[in-house]
Design a protein around this motif. Structure first.
Motif, PDB file in Angstrom:
ATOM      1  N   PRO A 158      31.391  28.624  50.644  1.00  0.00           N
ATOM      2  CA  PRO A 158      30.259  28.085  49.891  1.00  0.00           C
ATOM      3  C   PRO A 158      29.536  29.157  49.088  1.00  0.00           C
ATOM      4  N   ALA A 159      28.849  28.690  48.029  1.00  0.00           N
ATOM      5  CA  ALA A 159      28.167  29.620  47.117  1.00  0.00           C
ATOM      6  C   ALA A 159      27.174  30.507  47.857  1.00  0.00           C
ATOM      7  N   GLU A 160      26.508  29.981  48.891  1.00  0.00           N
ATOM      8  CA  GLU A 160      25.507  30.838  49.559  1.00  0.00           C
ATOM      9  C   GLU A 160      26.165  32.010  50.284  1.00  0.00           C
ATOM     10  N   VAL A 161      27.454  31.862  50.629  1.00  0.00           N
ATOM     11  CA  VAL A 161      28.179  32.996  51.229  1.00  0.00           C
ATOM     12  C   VAL A 161      28.646  33.950  50.126  1.00  0.00           C
ATOM     13  N   LEU A 162      29.131  33.384  49.012  1.00  0.00           N
ATOM     14  CA  LEU A 162      29.757  34.224  47.983  1.00  0.00           C
ATOM     15  C   LEU A 162      28.761  34.877  47.030  1.00  0.00           C
ATOM     16  N   SER A 163      27.660  34.184  46.726  1.00  0.00           N
ATOM     17  CA  SER A 163      26.769  34.683  45.660  1.00  0.00           C
ATOM     18  C   SER A 163      26.271  36.112  45.888  1.00  0.00           C
ATOM     19  N   PRO A 164      25.741  36.442  47.084  1.00  0.00           N
ATOM     20  CA  PRO A 164      25.238  37.816  47.252  1.00  0.00           C
ATOM     21  C   PRO A 164      26.342  38.868  47.114  1.00  0.00           C
ATOM     22  N   LEU A 165      27.520  38.511  47.598  1.00  0.00           N
ATOM     23  CA  LEU A 165      28.672  39.418  47.518  1.00  0.00           C
ATOM     24  C   LEU A 165      29.065  39.655  46.057  1.00  0.00           C
ATOM     25  N   LEU A 166      29.099  38.566  45.280  1.00  0.00           N
ATOM     26  CA  LEU A 166      29.498  38.668  43.878  1.00  0.00           C
ATOM     27  C   LEU A 166      28.436  39.383  43.057  1.00  0.00           C
ATOM     28  N   ALA A 167      27.177  39.154  43.400  1.00  0.00           N
ATOM     29  CA  ALA A 167      26.102  39.839  42.673  1.00  0.00           C
ATOM     30  C   ALA A 167      26.226  41.342  42.905  1.00  0.00           C
ATOM     31  N   TYR A 168      26.532  41.724  44.146  1.00  0.00           N
ATOM     32  CA  TYR A 168      26.693  43.144  44.454  1.00  0.00           C
ATOM     33  C   TYR A 168      27.897  43.717  43.695  1.00  0.00           C
ATOM     34  N   ALA A 169      29.012  42.968  43.690  1.00  0.00           N
ATOM     35  CA  ALA A 169      30.227  43.452  43.012  1.00  0.00           C
ATOM     36  C   ALA A 169      29.984  43.615  41.513  1.00  0.00           C
ATOM     37  N   ALA A 170      29.165  42.722  40.937  1.00  0.00           N
ATOM     38  CA  ALA A 170      28.867  42.825  39.502  1.00  0.00           C
ATOM     39  C   ALA A 170      28.024  44.067  39.222  1.00  0.00           C
ATOM     40  N   GLU A 171      27.149  44.385  40.161  1.00  0.00           N
ATOM     41  CA  GLU A 171      26.254  45.532  39.995  1.00  0.00           C
ATOM     42  C   GLU A 171      26.961  46.855  40.269  1.00  0.00           C
ATOM     43  N   ARG A 172      27.907  46.833  41.230  1.00  0.00           N
ATOM     44  CA  ARG A 172      28.572  48.074  41.669  1.00  0.00           C
ATOM     45  C   ARG A 172      30.098  47.929  41.611  1.00  0.00           C
ATOM     46  N   PRO A 173      30.663  47.721  40.394  1.00  0.00           N
ATOM     47  CA  PRO A 173      32.113  47.478  40.319  1.00  0.00           C
ATOM     48  C   PRO A 173      32.951  48.661  40.801  1.00  0.00           C
ATOM     49  N   GLU A 174      32.360  49.864  40.775  1.00  0.00           N
ATOM     50  CA  GLU A 174      33.127  51.028  41.250  1.00  0.00           C
ATOM     51  C   GLU A 174      33.178  51.056  42.783  1.00  0.00           C
ATOM     52  N   ARG A 175      32.327  50.258  43.439  1.00  0.00           N
ATOM     53  CA  ARG A 175      32.277  50.229  44.903  1.00  0.00           C
ATOM     54  C   ARG A 175      33.043  49.019  45.462  1.00  0.00           C
ATOM     55  N   LEU A 176      32.854  47.853  44.812  1.00  0.00           N
ATOM     56  CA  LEU A 176      33.466  46.623  45.341  1.00  0.00           C
ATOM     57  C   LEU A 176      34.033  45.774  44.216  1.00  0.00           C
ATOM     58  N   LYS A 177      35.293  45.374  44.414  1.00  0.00           N
ATOM     59  CA  LYS A 177      35.912  44.412  43.497  1.00  0.00           C
ATOM     60  C   LYS A 177      36.290  43.180  44.307  1.00  0.00           C
ATOM     61  N   VAL A 178      36.118  42.011  43.692  1.00  0.00           N
ATOM     62  CA  VAL A 178      36.427  40.765  44.401  1.00  0.00           C
ATOM     63  C   VAL A 178      37.327  39.919  43.508  1.00  0.00           C
ATOM     64  N   GLN A 179      38.384  39.368  44.076  1.00  0.00           N
ATOM     65  CA  GLN A 179      39.250  38.457  43.318  1.00  0.00           C
ATOM     66  C   GLN A 179      39.617  37.277  44.213  1.00  0.00           C
ATOM     67  N   PHE A 180      39.465  36.071  43.668  1.00  0.00           N
ATOM     68  CA  PHE A 180      39.822  34.868  44.425  1.00  0.00           C
ATOM     69  C   PHE A 180      41.150  34.305  43.930  1.00  0.00           C
ATOM     70  N   PHE A 181      41.862  33.689  44.840  1.00  0.00           N
ATOM     71  CA  PHE A 181      43.141  33.047  44.530  1.00  0.00           C
ATOM     72  C   PHE A 181      43.117  31.635  45.112  1.00  0.00           C
TER      73      PHE A 181
END
Ligand SMILES: Cc1cc2nc3c(=O)[nH]c(=O)nc-3n(C[C@H](O)[C@H](O)[C@H](O)COP(=O)(O)OP(=O)(O)OC[C@H]3O[C@@H](n4cnc5c(N)ncnc54)[C@H](O)[C@@H]3O)c2cc1C
Length: 269
Positions: free
Chosen positions: A141-164
């Motif tokens: 659900p979005a409430e699980v993914l949103s904070p993670l994705l916001a962080y990845a957008a802010e710190r792409p050199e630290r965390l990358k996320v890809q969904f399949f």
């Protein structure tokens, strides 16, 4: 769903050694109708008020998941833990690749909330999360993914996320376009893309046809890379080889073995 420890438990927790709450950990939740317990992962660990948040999936015939979804605010349930799922250690890895399917993402959300998002832990380690679900609608659900994705957008050199997803990839209205899943399974090509983003892999054909080793290849071979894999057994088997007997790790197999990784670099959660 949020569970809160009763005050007396919270007091004894606060007086105890908090080492047991180092990520990644889970708790057993007991369905007292049928006396069966299953492990679940607090997404953000435990806070000072003794609260733990969970994403629990309800399978049509799943015992404990259905029982938990039938609970309402104020109900009391029995839990046991913490149980260490896998102990994170700072300073061990240059690159961590987390691979999950379904609710297998929950340990990695905990790792993100407690380690990846903290500047105090392994600040130079790069993390990648590859997550797979059968369809876009079955992604966490979005409430699980949103904070993670916001962080990845802010710190792409630290965390990358890809969904399949297996089929039916679509942009999800509640999530940024970067979360739009790719169609297909997490496979060798997907892993090579993570490991060799510039296309400078050390696959067998490259080694066969190249006369000299590039500095990029040397760097790649010296990187301390860890793979954490958590999800349905067929996915674990295809990527990392099946578990051994009695929940042991079993040898590394599948795609990660083909890529040359061994049991010091692969952990099946
Ligand atoms: C360390 C650890 C942490 C975990 N953390 C979480 C968590 O945070 N959230 C969470 O929801 N689960 C988590 N799980 C999985 C959880 O423990 C249960 O296995 C899951 O909830 C199913 O239990 P159940 O009693 O509802 O279903 P069961 O009665 O065990 O299963 C009934 C049927 O449901 C289906 N089913 C069950 N599990 C799966 C699956 N993974 N994929 C596809 N079909 C399935 C199958 O058809 C199965 O035959 C974790 C597991 C481990 C080992």
């Amino acid at each position: 769903m949020t569970l809160t420890l009763p005050p007396e438990q919270l007091k004894s927790l606060q007086a105890s050694d908090s080492g047991a709450y180092q990520p990644i950990w889970s708790v057993f939740i007991k369905d007292d109708d049928i006396q069966v317990e299953r492990p679940y992962t607090p997404l953000y660990g435990i806070d000072n008020e003794g609260r733990m948040s969970f994403w629990v999936k309800k399978y049509p015939k799943g015992e404990v998941g259905r029982w938990l979804h039938g609970k309402t605010e104020g109900d009391r349930i029995e839990i046991r833990g913490p149980i260490t799922t896998w102990p994170w250690q700072d300073g061990m890895w240059d690159e961590v690749v987390m691979i999950s399917g379904g609710t297998g993402i929950t340990p990695f959300v905990q790792l993100w909330s407690t380690i990846i998002s903290s500047p105090d832990h392994s600040p130079n380690t790069r993390f990648t999360l590859l997550h797979s679900s059968p369809s876009s609608d079955e992604l966490p659900p979005a409430e699980v993914l949103s904070p993670l994705l916001a962080y990845a957008a802010e710190r792409p050199e630290r965390l990358k996320v890809q969904f399949f997803v297996d089929q039916d990839a679509k942009a999800l209205p509640s999530l940024p376009p970067s979360a739009t899943p790719a169609v297909g399974r997490i496979n060798r090509a997907a892993l090579e893309k993570v490991l060799y983003p510039n296309g400078t892999g050390s696959s067998w054909w490259r080694r066969l046809f190249s006369t000299s080793t590039t500095s990029q290849e040397q760097q790649n071979s010296q990187r301390r890379v860890l793979f954490l894999v958590c999800g349905p057994e067929p996915m674990i088997g295809a990527l990392a080889g099946p578990y051994g007997r009695n929940f042991s790790q079993g040898p590394v197999g599948g795609v990660l073995k083909e890529l040359g990784y061994d049991s010091t670099q692969v952990y099946k959660l």
